[in-house]
Enzyme design. Structure first.
Site, PDB file in Angstrom:
ATOM      1  N   GLY A 109      74.251  21.525  23.182  1.00 29.05           N
ATOM      2  CA  GLY A 109      73.953  22.688  24.507  1.00 29.05           C
ATOM      3  C   GLY A 109      75.525  22.646  24.380  1.00 29.05           C
ATOM      4  O   GLY A 109      76.958  21.985  23.846  1.00 29.05           O
ATOM      5  N   GLY A 111      78.815  22.430  25.376  1.00 26.74           N
ATOM      6  CA  GLY A 111      79.495  21.427  26.240  1.00 26.74           C
ATOM      7  C   GLY A 111      81.104  21.402  26.647  1.00 26.74           C
ATOM      8  O   GLY A 111      82.079  20.879  27.592  1.00 26.74           O
ATOM      9  N   ARG A 112      81.488  22.926  26.281  1.00 30.30           N
ATOM     10  CA  ARG A 112      82.899  23.937  26.542  1.00 30.30           C
ATOM     11  C   ARG A 112      82.916  25.154  26.928  1.00 30.30           C
ATOM     12  O   ARG A 112      83.810  25.231  26.343  1.00 30.30           O
ATOM     13  CB  ARG A 112      83.877  21.941  25.858  1.00 30.30           C
ATOM     14  N   GLY A 145      85.495  19.183  28.304  1.00 33.31           N
ATOM     15  CA  GLY A 145      85.134  20.600  28.677  1.00 33.31           C
ATOM     16  C   GLY A 145      86.080  21.678  28.078  1.00 33.31           C
ATOM     17  O   GLY A 145      86.516  22.414  28.736  1.00 33.31           O
ATOM     18  N   ARG A 198      85.885  34.190  23.072  1.00 32.50           N
ATOM     19  CA  ARG A 198      85.237  34.583  21.670  1.00 32.50           C
ATOM     20  C   ARG A 198      84.792  35.953  21.536  1.00 32.50           C
ATOM     21  O   ARG A 198      83.454  35.930  22.587  1.00 32.50           O
ATOM     22  CB  ARG A 198      84.227  33.520  20.436  1.00 32.50           C
ATOM     23  N   ARG A 205      72.061  30.645  18.708  1.00 28.94           N
ATOM     24  CA  ARG A 205      72.070  29.197  16.705  1.00 28.94           C
ATOM     25  C   ARG A 205      70.955  28.992  16.383  1.00 28.94           C
ATOM     26  O   ARG A 205      69.950  29.007  17.129  1.00 28.94           O
ATOM     27  CB  ARG A 205      73.140  28.125  16.871  1.00 28.94           C
ATOM     28  N   ASP A 274      74.045  23.848  14.694  1.00 23.35           N
ATOM     29  CA  ASP A 274      74.876  24.279  16.348  1.00 23.35           C
ATOM     30  C   ASP A 274      75.502  25.629  15.430  1.00 23.35           C
ATOM     31  O   ASP A 274      75.671  26.472  16.367  1.00 23.35           O
ATOM     32  CB  ASP A 274      74.280  23.551  16.715  1.00 23.35           C
ATOM     33  N   ASN A 275      76.517  25.712  14.037  1.00 19.74           N
ATOM     34  CA  ASN A 275      77.211  26.388  14.430  1.00 19.74           C
ATOM     35  C   ASN A 275      76.364  27.417  13.620  1.00 19.74           C
ATOM     36  O   ASN A 275      77.296  27.866  12.483  1.00 19.74           O
ATOM     37  CB  ASN A 275      78.413  25.929  13.701  1.00 19.74           C
ATOM     38  N   ASP A 284      82.652  29.618  15.029  1.00 18.04           N
ATOM     39  CA  ASP A 284      82.975  28.359  15.866  1.00 18.04           C
ATOM     40  C   ASP A 284      83.906  27.949  14.296  1.00 18.04           C
ATOM     41  O   ASP A 284      83.348  26.859  13.429  1.00 18.04           O
ATOM     42  CB  ASP A 284      82.024  27.796  15.665  1.00 18.04           C
TER      43      ASP A 284
HETATM   44  P1  AMP Z   1      82.379  22.091  17.906  1.00 16.43           P
HETATM   45  O1  AMP Z   1      82.647  21.023  17.059  1.00 16.43           O
HETATM   46  O2  AMP Z   1      82.954  22.743  18.826  1.00 16.43           O
HETATM   47  O3  AMP Z   1      81.196  22.880  17.960  1.00 16.43           O
HETATM   48  O4  AMP Z   1      80.945  20.804  18.956  1.00 16.43           O
HETATM   49  C1  AMP Z   1      79.796  20.481  19.328  1.00 16.43           C
HETATM   50  C2  AMP Z   1      79.196  19.395  20.324  1.00 16.43           C
HETATM   51  O5  AMP Z   1      80.331  19.109  21.260  1.00 16.43           O
HETATM   52  C3  AMP Z   1      78.767  21.203  21.303  1.00 16.43           C
HETATM   53  O6  AMP Z   1      77.555  20.912  21.965  1.00 16.43           O
HETATM   54  C4  AMP Z   1      80.513  20.847  22.267  1.00 16.43           C
HETATM   55  O7  AMP Z   1      79.914  21.810  23.105  1.00 16.43           O
HETATM   56  C5  AMP Z   1      80.143  19.757  22.535  1.00 16.43           C
HETATM   57  N1  AMP Z   1      81.854  19.429  22.701  1.00 16.43           N
HETATM   58  C6  AMP Z   1      83.297  19.462  21.756  1.00 16.43           C
HETATM   59  N2  AMP Z   1      84.139  19.507  21.850  1.00 16.43           N
HETATM   60  C7  AMP Z   1      83.945  18.873  23.385  1.00 16.43           C
HETATM   61  C8  AMP Z   1      84.827  18.106  24.882  1.00 16.43           C
HETATM   62  N3  AMP Z   1      86.289  18.475  24.876  1.00 16.43           N
HETATM   63  N4  AMP Z   1      83.665  18.384  25.320  1.00 16.43           N
HETATM   64  C9  AMP Z   1      82.887  18.602  26.371  1.00 16.43           C
HETATM   65  N5  AMP Z   1      81.845  18.660  24.815  1.00 16.43           N
HETATM   66  C10 AMP Z   1      82.324  19.157  24.018  1.00 16.43           C
HETATM   67 MG    MG Z   2      79.837  24.614  17.698  1.00 15.50          MG
END
Ligand code: AMP
Ligand code: MG
Length: 484
Positions: A109, A111-112, A145, A198, A205, A274-275, A284
């Site tokens: 989900g 997360g940031r 986040g 973005r 997704r 998820d990407n 992403d």
């Molecule tokens: P990503 O690698 O950006 O596609 O992120 C994969 C998952 O990790 C997603 O659910 C993001 O929201 C979560 N995520 C990545 N970095 C962070 C962060 N610094 N804080 C909280 N959630 C994160």
């Molecule tokens: Mg992602």
């Protein structure tokens, strides 16, 4: 290394009240499309408050697509809308799961990030403004986040580079530095923070559907699928076989997208479901890299120990991801239709890839078997010689002469030269100059290779010097022209 200090006066300046009603970014006609799906799909969240905000990148090209005049939108407007996140509600953290490196993860989900809002472009299509680095949400899983400034710089550069190379990609609308110190294992820490907005076709997704399957919610799969068709595949709406045609079209879009990545030498690096966007758009960009020497095993993410998401694996991985998406969709449509759709992947990919490589070889069109043979011979040569991928095509572009119809003076194996000469001879003499033009239009002079990004980043990290970043940005925005 000198530690750059976030300036105090910026904090003061941005604490003043702006005239919000005058801000064109806040006055766009926002459309609550995703929000209308209801509470099962997202959670309302609040944005983080930052110590300060400095606009580092604004995408004026995208402002044009939104029908805004560049001169009407000030830097302060960007900061107010996309750094302070005042005025807009609801801000929605989207719910999704996903297969990460082949393993199902139900703890994902936003997360940031969150969906800031949705607007129509001048083309009447619906677009998302999605954030990255805007604070914690119920899905942060202990994370902060936040987005590092380097991560934001890299995503801005990646999406600009891909867009200008003709890849169907999200864009970075703004990047704002936010004055915090972040701790990361893969960057010297503390490292500077940022928040990005973005601009994308959709943040729905494959994993958004996978989550609904996980909870056995056939009703919600149907609701989301109808939503996706209404907003992103409107030509299929109301058709009796809309679901089958949707999946078949998504397969085609994804196959073409991977072919585009492969032809520009791009390794996405984190091809988790998820990407993967339900619109078949690329988005992403984390540890991505453009490949230098041609190598199918080239892997961009340091944590991808087995090369699962290597450059050469990308077509297979995307096909597998589409295969996983069949599970939720099978709740609402016949599996035979899904299989028929996915069956179109290989042909669509091969056709698109061959056409793109032929363009890099100077041919708008070249019939088979010659076209197929020439592409295969070229790739085999690149692989066995470990040649620079971009260097080879740029060298070809700079060396090409019309006289090659009679005699090729280019250092390549004899078999390749014969194929190239035969290919040139399929065209009438008067089309020879168009080969030169085609080569120039498809082979970039500037490629966003890692050392270029690192050089730009070092100047920022050591001296807060953004000149190299802007020089690089300008070069990748006109990649087929010599750098000034
Ligand atoms: P990503 O690698 O950006 O596609 O992120 C994969 C998952 O990790 C997603 O659910 C993001 O929201 C979560 N995520 C990545 N970095 C962070 C962060 N610094 N804080 C909280 N959630 C994160
Ligand atoms: Mg992602």
């Amino acid at each position: 290394m000198p530690q750059w200090v976030f300036p105090r006066e910026v904090r003061r300046l941005h604490n003043e009240n702006w005239h919000t009603c005058m801000n064109p970014l806040l006055n766009l006609s926002y459309e609550p499309a995703f929000a209308s799906l209801g509470e099962d799909f997202s959670d309302e969240v609040a944005a983080a408050e930052f110590p300060g905000e400095i606009l580092r990148f604004r995408n004026d090209d995208v402002l044009g697509q939104l029908g805004l005049k560049v001169e009407d939108v000030t830097d302060a407007h960007f900061v107010e809308a996309f750094g302070k996140f005042q005025e807009r509600k609801p801000l929605l953290a989207m719910r999704y799961h996903g297969y990460q490196f082949g393993t199902y993860n139900p703890n994902l989900g936003d997360g940031r990030g969150f969906l800031y809002g949705q607007v129509r472009g001048k083309d009447r299509e619906l677009y998302d403004f999605g954030t990255k680095g805007s604070g914690t949400t119920p899905y942060s899983r202990g994370g902060d986040g936040r987005l590092t400034l380097k991560g934001g710089v890299r995503e801005a550069l990646a999406s600009e580079a891909l867009h200008h190379l003709g890849v169907r990609t999200s864009r970075c609308l703004s990047l704002i530095e936010t004055g915090e110190g972040l701790y990361r294992g893969d960057e010297p820490s503390p490292t500077r923070s940022s928040v990005m907005v973005r601009f994308s076709r959709s943040h729905i997704r494959f994993g958004t559907f996978e989550r609904l399957h996980y909870f056995g919610r056939k009703d919600l799969v149907k609701q989301l699928l109808d939503h996706v068709i209404t907003y992103y595949y409107p030509h299929l709406e109301g058709q009796p076989d809309a679901y089958a045609r949707f999946f078949a079209e998504l397969v085609q879009r994804v196959a073409r997208l991977v072919a585009q990545w492969m032809s520009v030498g791009f390794c996405h690096a984190v091809l988790n479901t998820d990407n993967m966007s339900i619109t078949g758009e690329s988005f992403d960009y984390g540890p991505f890299a453009f490949m230098d020497a041609y190598n199918p095993k080239f892997t961009a993410a340091y944590f991808d120990h087995f090369g699962q998401y290597s450059y050469g694996n990308q077509p297979r991985v995307c096909q597998w991801n589409l295969g996983m998406l069949q599970m939720p969709l099978a709740l609402v449509m016949p599996i035979q239709d899904l299989e028929a759709g996915l069956g179109g992947f290989t042909d669509a990919y091969d056709t698109a890839y061959q056409a793109l490589i032929l363009k890099k070889l100077g041919f708008e069109k070249l019939s088979d078997p010659l076209g197929e043979d020439l592409v295969r011979a070229t790739i085999t040569f690149l692989e066995t010689s470990h040649s620079g991928y971009h260097d080879f095509f740029l060298n070809l572009t700079n060396s090409f002469q019309v006289q090659w119809r009679e005699n090729i003076t280019f250092t390549m194996p004899e078999a390749w030269c014969k194929l190239y000469q035969a290919s040139l001879n399929t065209l009438p003499m008067e089309e020879m100059t168009s080969v030169g033009t085609c080569l120039k239009h498809h082979n970039p002079v500037t490629v966003l290779l890692r050392p270029r990004i690192e050089t730009a980043w070092e100047a920022i990290a050591e001296a807060d010097d953004w000149s190299e970043f802007h020089r690089l940005l300008k070069a990748i925005q006109s990649p087929f022209e010599a750098e000034s």
